[in-house]
Design a protein around this motif. Sequence first.
Motif, PDB file in Angstrom:
ATOM      1  N   ASP A   1      -2.555  -2.250  12.777  1.00  0.00           N
ATOM      2  CA  ASP A   1      -2.165  -1.404  13.916  1.00  0.00           C
ATOM      3  C   ASP A   1      -3.417  -0.821  14.539  1.00  0.00           C
ATOM      4  O   ASP A   1      -4.529  -0.978  14.026  1.00  0.00           O
TER       5      ASP A   1
ATOM      6  N   GLU B   1       2.369  -0.017  22.427  1.00  0.00           N
ATOM      7  CA  GLU B   1       2.954  -1.318  22.801  1.00  0.00           C
ATOM      8  C   GLU B   1       2.150  -2.464  22.193  1.00  0.00           C
ATOM      9  O   GLU B   1       2.720  -3.450  21.723  1.00  0.00           O
TER      10      GLU B   1
ATOM     11  N   THR C   1       0.363  -2.190  19.356  1.00  0.00           N
ATOM     12  CA  THR C   1       0.657  -2.119  17.916  1.00  0.00           C
ATOM     13  C   THR C   1       1.986  -2.801  17.596  1.00  0.00           C
ATOM     14  O   THR C   1       2.112  -3.492  16.582  1.00  0.00           O
ATOM     15  N   SER C   2       2.970  -2.650  18.511  1.00  0.00           N
ATOM     16  CA  SER C   2       4.267  -3.334  18.293  1.00  0.00           C
ATOM     17  C   SER C   2       4.114  -4.848  18.402  1.00  0.00           C
ATOM     18  O   SER C   2       4.685  -5.608  17.612  1.00  0.00           O
ATOM     19  N   ARG C   3       3.304  -5.313  19.352  1.00  0.00           N
ATOM     20  CA  ARG C   3       3.072  -6.757  19.484  1.00  0.00           C
ATOM     21  C   ARG C   3       2.319  -7.264  18.240  1.00  0.00           C
ATOM     22  O   ARG C   3       2.621  -8.336  17.699  1.00  0.00           O
TER      23      ARG C   3
ATOM     24  N   GLU D   1       4.594  -7.728  15.251  1.00  0.00           N
ATOM     25  CA  GLU D   1       5.356  -8.983  15.331  1.00  0.00           C
ATOM     26  C   GLU D   1       4.485 -10.164  14.889  1.00  0.00           C
ATOM     27  O   GLU D   1       4.929 -11.028  14.119  1.00  0.00           O
TER      28      GLU D   1
ATOM     29  N   GLY E   1       5.692  -1.809   8.383  1.00  0.00           N
ATOM     30  CA  GLY E   1       5.206  -1.563   9.740  1.00  0.00           C
ATOM     31  C   GLY E   1       4.662  -0.138   9.829  1.00  0.00           C
ATOM     32  O   GLY E   1       5.056   0.724   9.040  1.00  0.00           O
TER      33      GLY E   1
ATOM     34  N   ILE F   1       4.217   3.169  12.286  1.00  0.00           N
ATOM     35  CA  ILE F   1       4.667   3.839  13.513  1.00  0.00           C
ATOM     36  C   ILE F   1       3.504   4.642  14.099  1.00  0.00           C
ATOM     37  O   ILE F   1       2.859   5.406  13.382  1.00  0.00           O
TER      38      ILE F   1
ATOM     39  N   SER G   1       7.883   3.501  19.423  1.00  0.00           N
ATOM     40  CA  SER G   1       7.238   2.760  18.329  1.00  0.00           C
ATOM     41  C   SER G   1       8.240   2.495  17.212  1.00  0.00           C
ATOM     42  O   SER G   1       8.359   1.381  16.703  1.00  0.00           O
TER      43      SER G   1
ATOM     44  N   ASP H   1      10.797  -0.184  18.281  1.00  0.00           N
ATOM     45  CA  ASP H   1      10.195  -1.530  18.277  1.00  0.00           C
ATOM     46  C   ASP H   1      10.115  -2.071  16.858  1.00  0.00           C
ATOM     47  O   ASP H   1      10.491  -3.211  16.581  1.00  0.00           O
ATOM     48  N   LEU H   2       9.625  -1.230  15.921  1.00  0.00           N
ATOM     49  CA  LEU H   2       9.370  -1.729  14.560  1.00  0.00           C
ATOM     50  C   LEU H   2      10.663  -1.861  13.757  1.00  0.00           C
ATOM     51  O   LEU H   2      10.823  -2.773  12.951  1.00  0.00           O
TER      52      LEU H   2
ATOM     53  N   TYR I   1       8.407   1.716   6.189  1.00  0.00           N
ATOM     54  CA  TYR I   1       7.688   2.132   7.397  1.00  0.00           C
ATOM     55  C   TYR I   1       6.666   3.220   7.081  1.00  0.00           C
ATOM     56  O   TYR I   1       6.985   4.158   6.336  1.00  0.00           O
TER      57      TYR I   1
END
Length: 374
Positions: free
Chosen positions: A148, A165, A167-169, A172, A188, A190, A202, A205-206, A214
Amino acid sequence: MAAVTYELKKTCKQSGARLGTIHTPHGSIDTPMFMPVGTLATVKTLSPEELEDMNAQIILSNTYHLWLRPGEDIVQEAGGLHSFMNWDRPILTDSGGFQVFSLSDFRNIKEEGVHFRNHISGEKLFLSPEKAMQIQNALGPDIMMALDECPPYPAEESYMKASVERTSRWAERCLEAHQNKETQGLFGIIQGGEYEHLRKQSADDLISLDFPGYAIGGLSVGEPKDVMNRVLEFTTPLLPSHKPRYLMGVGSADSLIDGAIRGVDMFDCVLPTRIARNGACMTNHGRLVVRNAAYARDFSPIDRDCNCHVCRNYSRAYIRHLIKSNETFGFRLTSYHNLYFLLDLMKKVREAIMEDRLLDFREEFFEQYGFNRP
Ligand SMILES: C=CCOC(=O)Nc1nc2cc3[nH]c(NC)nc3cc2c(=O)[nH]1
């Protein structure tokens, strides 16, 4: 069968705290719990046997540092971190590079990954989500962390939104690159800073990526404690109650208790072993800097209310003498005591949750420890 699962056992009636058990391939962990940090595949100055004696249930190691030294290939050839360091209980790896990423002079975050300098050789390095997964898959921990961006504090809202955004990509991409799903759990992280709507974005998304656990990142990076507590207040409820919540980089006694009250299950911090090497000790009555001259003829234990091996067998005068003489055994004694202190504190926290009296325990502990009252 998922590699890492969480069993929620009890929710505290007084607060958002809860008791649970995390099941991993190398054993189960009762939560809330503290993870001793072993950056370079050793919890500095202590042996695995000593860590077991003090009931350390899981330890943490660092992806970035082991990538540089000795290299994940050597650890993999040894059969993975558990064999390499002779630790047969659970291990979690985080990046350990968040300081390097955020503080190094040459640090450039791009969509493909982060460019930065090797803090030892100064050579330019590049870490992508895929590379971070390849390293952790080779190291073989029970729990791995998605790569992240941990933005500095404070950060502009516009910067934080773009960072969340990305970090979310990246999360994945980490999932796609994960090789050993049956034996290694991937958590993941946050982000979102102190912006409630970005923490929500965040988390959403995760959560949609269905990680087994998490982490709450982006905290304990210089923000005031009341900011951290406020962010926890609105972030932990966003996370699924049937999965573990890990607050990264938090390890002072008051923050552990306040984090548990807000529903955090897992903590890690270098603080106990780092201050130990400066001759500072955590006690039930506040911090004791045992290297101070005041203790030269003090033959009492570090903490009269501590039942650890060190407090039962060694005096402040002796430990002060060793520290002042730069004797390694002195650092071993302060490190052992400080880790025992935090692990024992988390045991008392679990007992207080069981008896629905965690807020009362907080009052008693803060009073005795001398933390300024809220
Ligand atoms: C393989 C890559 C896995 O990525 C990470 O480990 N990322 C990550 N580590 C952190 C470490 C922290 N320590 C503190 N205070 C001492 N705060 C921290 C915050 C973070 C964070 O937001 N993210």
